[in-house]
Design a protein around this motif. Structure first.
Motif, mmCIF file in Angstrom:
data_model
loop_
_atom_site.group_PDB
_atom_site.id
_atom_site.type_symbol
_atom_site.label_atom_id
_atom_site.label_comp_id
_atom_site.label_asym_id
_atom_site.label_seq_id
_atom_site.Cartn_x
_atom_site.Cartn_y
_atom_site.Cartn_z
ATOM 1 N N UNK A 198 -9.167 -3.613 7.892
ATOM 2 C CA UNK A 198 -8.534 -4.381 8.981
ATOM 3 C C UNK A 198 -7.019 -4.368 8.850
ATOM 4 N N UNK A 199 -6.347 -4.345 9.998
ATOM 5 C CA UNK A 199 -4.885 -4.249 10.028
ATOM 6 C C UNK A 199 -4.149 -5.504 10.521
ATOM 7 N N UNK A 200 -4.808 -6.507 11.142
ATOM 8 C CA UNK A 200 -4.068 -7.726 11.472
ATOM 9 C C UNK A 200 -3.451 -8.324 10.201
ATOM 10 N N UNK A 201 -2.240 -8.847 10.335
ATOM 11 C CA UNK A 201 -1.497 -9.292 9.162
ATOM 12 C C UNK A 201 -0.636 -10.491 9.483
ATOM 13 N N UNK A 202 -0.172 -11.157 8.431
ATOM 14 C CA UNK A 202 0.768 -12.256 8.575
ATOM 15 C C UNK A 202 1.946 -11.963 7.658
ATOM 16 N N UNK A 203 3.158 -12.127 8.188
ATOM 17 C CA UNK A 203 4.380 -11.751 7.474
ATOM 18 C C UNK A 203 5.211 -12.977 7.159
#
Length: 241
Positions: free
Chosen positions: A129-134
Motif C-alpha cells: 500500500x502507498x497511502x502515507x502520512x508525512x
C-alpha cells in the motif's frame, strides 16, 4: 481507526465543482478540494502518526536524499475513512485519467473502480500500500519528485493538509513544477487545514503551439518549514512493488 468489515462508499461534498476541478487539472495539473476533511478528522489523523501499529514502514527522508522530514506508509487494512476517500476519489478521477491517456495516445485504460485497478497492480507484483502520512519540523522540506513505484501508475494523486498554516507551522508550501520541451513553470498551491490538492503524478497533456497535444512533465515537493510541525496525508492510487 480499525478497518470495517464492509466498506461504505462516502459521498464527496456536494460543494465541489467537479467541472471546475477538471478544468484546473487540465490547465495547471492541480486542483484544490476545499474542506475535504473537518478539523476533527485532521486531528484524528495527526494523532495516528505517533502510534507504532498500522504502518508497513517509516522513511527518514535525509537517509535517502529525499529532503528532510519523515513519513510512514500505512499498512493494509487502511483506516476506514482513508480507504473510503481513496475509493471515492478514484471513481471521480478515473474518467479524467482515461481522457488524458487518449489525448496522449497512451493505450492504458483505467477501470471504473479502485478495487479493479488494485487487482491489476497486485497481479503485476505491486502489492504494498502507498497511502502515507508525512511529518515535517523546522528546516524540513521535500525535494521535487514523482511517486511512481512500478509499471502500473495512476496519473493523479491527492494530498490533504492536516495542520493549520500560520498556527501549527509556517513555511512548508506545497510546490509543483512543469517542464515541457521549451518551457518551465512553477506553482505554489495555497492550502488550509483540511483542504486537499489533486495533482499530476508524472505528466499531463497540454495543447501544443501547433495542432495536437504535448506531454508536460510534473514534479511536486514541499518548501522548507520555518517553524512548527506540518502533517499531511497522501493518497496514491497505485500500489508499490
Amino acid at each position: 481507526m480499525k478497518a470495517q468489515a464492509k466498506r461504505t462508499e462516502p459521498s464527496l461534498p456536494d460543494s465541489f465543482d467537479w467541472s471546475a476541478i477538471e478544468q484546473s487539472l487540465d490547465g495547471h495539473g492541480n486542483a484544490v478540494l476545499p474542506g475535504l476533511l473537518s478539523v476533527t478528522q485532521c486531528k484524528e489523523f495527526t494523532a495516528l502518526y505517533s502510534r507504532e501499529e498500522g504502518y508497513r514502514s517509516r522513511i527518514v527522508m535525509a537517509r535517502h536524499g529525499f529532503g528532510r522530514g519523515e513519513y510512514k506508509y500505512f499498512a493494509y487494512p487502511l483506516p476506514p475513512l482513508l480507504d473510503q476517500l481513496r475509493h471515492a476519489l478514484f471513481s471521480r478521477l478515473a474518467p479524467i485519467a482515461n481522457r488524458w491517456n487518449r489525448q496522449l495516445d497512451i493505450s492504458v485504460h483505467y477501470p471504473d473502480t479502485l478495487d479493479a485497478f488494485l487487482g491489476r497492480c497486485h497481479a503485476a507484483g505491486q502489492i504494498r500500500p502507498t497511502p502515507l502520512i508525512l511529518q515535517y519540523g523546522p528546516g524540513d522540506y521535500n525535494c521535487l519528485h514523482q511517486d511512481l513505484y512500478g509499471e502500473h501508475v495512476f496519473p493523479l494523486q491527492v494530498a490533504i493538509l492536516l495542520s493549520e498554516p500560520g498556527k501549527d507551522f509556517t513555511g512548508g508550501e506545497f510546490v509543483m513544477t512543469e517542464t515541457a520541451t521549451k518551457s518551465q513553470r512553477a506553482y505554489v498551491v495555497a492550502l488550509r487545514q483540511g483542504d486537499a490538492v489533486v495533482f499530476t503524478v508524472n505528466h499531463r497533456p497540454a495543447a501544443g503551439k501547433r495542432a495536437g497535444m504535448r506531454k508536460v512533465s510534473i514534479r511536486h515537493g514541499v518548501s522548507r518549514l520555518h517553524s512548527g510541525k506540518r502533517h499531511t496525508v497522501g493518497l496514491i492510487f497505485h500500489d508499490a512493488r
